[in-house]
Design a protein around this motif. Structure first.
Motif, PDB file in Angstrom:
ATOM      1  N   GLU A 123       0.815  -1.224   0.000  1.00 47.03           N
ATOM      2  CA  GLU A 123       0.000   0.000   0.000  1.00 47.03           C
ATOM      3  C   GLU A 123       0.845   1.269   0.000  1.00 47.03           C
ATOM      4  O   GLU A 123       0.389   2.320  -0.436  1.00 47.03           O
ATOM      5  CB  GLU A 123      -0.937   0.012   1.199  1.00 47.03           C
ATOM      6  CG  GLU A 123      -2.063  -0.990   1.083  1.00 47.03           C
ATOM      7  CD  GLU A 123      -3.085  -0.802   2.174  1.00 47.03           C
ATOM      8  OE1 GLU A 123      -3.698   0.279   2.244  1.00 47.03           O
ATOM      9  OE2 GLU A 123      -3.280  -1.751   2.951  1.00 47.03           O
ATOM     10  N   TYR A 124       2.058   1.198   0.491  1.00 48.78           N
ATOM     11  CA  TYR A 124       2.938   2.370   0.565  1.00 48.78           C
ATOM     12  C   TYR A 124       3.161   2.982  -0.823  1.00 48.78           C
ATOM     13  O   TYR A 124       3.063   4.187  -1.004  1.00 48.78           O
ATOM     14  CB  TYR A 124       4.264   1.962   1.191  1.00 48.78           C
ATOM     15  CG  TYR A 124       5.281   3.065   1.265  1.00 48.78           C
ATOM     16  CD1 TYR A 124       5.233   4.000   2.297  1.00 48.78           C
ATOM     17  CD2 TYR A 124       6.300   3.166   0.335  1.00 48.78           C
ATOM     18  CE1 TYR A 124       6.175   5.002   2.376  1.00 48.78           C
ATOM     19  CE2 TYR A 124       7.243   4.167   0.409  1.00 48.78           C
ATOM     20  CZ  TYR A 124       7.182   5.088   1.434  1.00 48.78           C
ATOM     21  OH  TYR A 124       8.110   6.075   1.501  1.00 48.78           O
ATOM     22  N   ALA A 125       3.440   2.151  -1.797  1.00 48.42           N
ATOM     23  CA  ALA A 125       3.710   2.651  -3.150  1.00 48.42           C
ATOM     24  C   ALA A 125       2.498   3.349  -3.742  1.00 48.42           C
ATOM     25  O   ALA A 125       2.613   4.417  -4.331  1.00 48.42           O
ATOM     26  CB  ALA A 125       4.146   1.503  -4.052  1.00 48.42           C
ATOM     27  N   ARG A 126       1.328   2.746  -3.568  1.00 54.18           N
ATOM     28  CA  ARG A 126       0.114   3.349  -4.140  1.00 54.18           C
ATOM     29  C   ARG A 126      -0.161   4.715  -3.511  1.00 54.18           C
ATOM     30  O   ARG A 126      -0.522   5.662  -4.184  1.00 54.18           O
ATOM     31  CB  ARG A 126      -1.071   2.420  -3.938  1.00 54.18           C
ATOM     32  CG  ARG A 126      -2.319   2.940  -4.633  1.00 54.18           C
ATOM     33  CD  ARG A 126      -3.495   2.056  -4.391  1.00 54.18           C
ATOM     34  NE  ARG A 126      -3.829   2.133  -2.967  1.00 54.18           N
ATOM     35  CZ  ARG A 126      -4.566   1.252  -2.337  1.00 54.18           C
ATOM     36  NH1 ARG A 126      -5.024   0.212  -2.975  1.00 54.18           N
ATOM     37  NH2 ARG A 126      -4.848   1.403  -1.081  1.00 54.18           N
ATOM     38  N   ALA A 127       0.013   4.795  -2.225  1.00 62.63           N
ATOM     39  CA  ALA A 127      -0.335   6.022  -1.522  1.00 62.63           C
ATOM     40  C   ALA A 127       0.682   7.134  -1.711  1.00 62.63           C
ATOM     41  O   ALA A 127       0.316   8.298  -1.740  1.00 62.63           O
ATOM     42  CB  ALA A 127      -0.502   5.735  -0.038  1.00 62.63           C
ATOM     43  N   THR A 128       1.951   6.802  -1.863  1.00 62.95           N
ATOM     44  CA  THR A 128       2.990   7.827  -1.980  1.00 62.95           C
ATOM     45  C   THR A 128       3.345   8.151  -3.418  1.00 62.95           C
ATOM     46  O   THR A 128       4.089   9.080  -3.676  1.00 62.95           O
ATOM     47  CB  THR A 128       4.277   7.391  -1.254  1.00 62.95           C
ATOM     48  OG1 THR A 128       4.766   6.192  -1.876  1.00 62.95           O
ATOM     49  CG2 THR A 128       4.042   7.182   0.219  1.00 62.95           C
ATOM     50  N   GLY A 129       2.839   7.362  -4.344  1.00 66.28           N
ATOM     51  CA  GLY A 129       3.205   7.591  -5.741  1.00 66.28           C
ATOM     52  C   GLY A 129       4.583   7.043  -6.075  1.00 66.28           C
ATOM     53  O   GLY A 129       5.149   7.378  -7.102  1.00 66.28           O
ATOM     54  N   ALA A 130       5.129   6.183  -5.219  1.00 59.96           N
ATOM     55  CA  ALA A 130       6.452   5.594  -5.447  1.00 59.96           C
ATOM     56  C   ALA A 130       6.307   4.403  -6.392  1.00 59.96           C
ATOM     57  O   ALA A 130       6.457   3.257  -6.008  1.00 59.96           O
ATOM     58  CB  ALA A 130       7.081   5.174  -4.122  1.00 59.96           C
ATOM     59  N   GLN A 131       5.960   4.683  -7.630  1.00 61.00           N
ATOM     60  CA  GLN A 131       5.753   3.634  -8.622  1.00 61.00           C
ATOM     61  C   GLN A 131       7.085   3.192  -9.204  1.00 61.00           C
ATOM     62  O   GLN A 131       8.031   3.961  -9.259  1.00 61.00           O
ATOM     63  CB  GLN A 131       4.834   4.145  -9.737  1.00 61.00           C
ATOM     64  CG  GLN A 131       3.481   4.615  -9.231  1.00 61.00           C
ATOM     65  CD  GLN A 131       2.722   3.530  -8.493  1.00 61.00           C
ATOM     66  OE1 GLN A 131       2.644   2.393  -8.936  1.00 61.00           O
ATOM     67  NE2 GLN A 131       2.172   3.871  -7.341  1.00 61.00           N
ATOM     68  N   VAL A 132       7.162   1.947  -9.658  1.00 58.83           N
ATOM     69  CA  VAL A 132       8.409   1.429 -10.201  1.00 58.83           C
ATOM     70  C   VAL A 132       8.577   1.808 -11.669  1.00 58.83           C
ATOM     71  O   VAL A 132       7.606   1.954 -12.399  1.00 58.83           O
ATOM     72  CB  VAL A 132       8.513  -0.105 -10.039  1.00 58.83           C
ATOM     73  CG1 VAL A 132       8.558  -0.504  -8.586  1.00 58.83           C
ATOM     74  CG2 VAL A 132       7.408  -0.813 -10.763  1.00 58.83           C
TER      75      VAL A 132
END
Length: 186
Positions: free
Chosen positions: A44-53
């Protein structure tokens, strides 16, 4: 962290609730060791922070539940470890454990250093080594890998925390987590 389902039920407007453990660490391969910001969290961290790969994939729920030793690298750390390559499929050592590189974040503008006591916020994700929070190696101080320092609650919809009715708020609520987690949730 066992209380996450109940916390999600109480905070229905939250976009994501991600456990977070972070500290400075060393990432190494056969070519040397490099300073990194170790971030133990969930998918969930990536989705919420916009830290996409940019290459490969991000953390998955199964990575967390199975305590997989996988890592998503910040672009700067990947460049340092793999001489400009992504390192996808390669193994690196973080402290005493081997992790397989499954993803690399795109380059980002660095932010100022986080204020003391506020984990991850403002950290340079270019130096990040993002792993499942259940796989965070014990640090030199002997911290346990199953203790989470805070939960990050994200609401990018404006439902609570300042965006107003549909106003596109950007609230981030840090909830310190004592050990053990005593959340008196309904």
């Amino acid at each position: 962290v066992d209380e996450l389902p109940r916390l999600r039920a109480v905070l229905k407007e939250a976009l994501a609730i991600a456990p977070v453990r972070s500290r400075e660490a060393e990432a190494q391969n056969q070519d040397g060791a490099f300073p990194a910001t170790l971030i133990g969290t969930s998918a969930e961290y990536a989705r919420a922070t916009g830290a996409q790969v940019e290459a490969g994939r991000g953390l998955a729920d199964l990575d967390v539940s199975e305590r997989r030793r996988v890592v998503v690298l910040g672009s700067g750390l990947a460049r340092a470890l793999f001489h400009g390559g992504s390192g996808l499929g390669e193994r690196i050592r973080i402290e005493s454990q081997l992790f397989e590189v499954i993803g690399v974040l795109p380059a980002r503008a660095a932010r100022r250093k986080a204020s003391p006591g506020v984990p991850v916020l403002g950290r340079d994700l270019n130096r990040a080594a993002i792993v499942p929070w259940t796989s965070v190696p014990s640090g030199r101080g002997g911290e346990r890998g199953d203790h989470v320092e805070c939960l990050r609650v994200f609401d990018l919809s404006g439902g609570f925390g300042g965006g107003g009715e549909g106003g596109g708020g950007n609230a981030v609520v840090l909830i310190p987590v004592p050990d053990p987690l005593p959340l008196p949730l309904p």
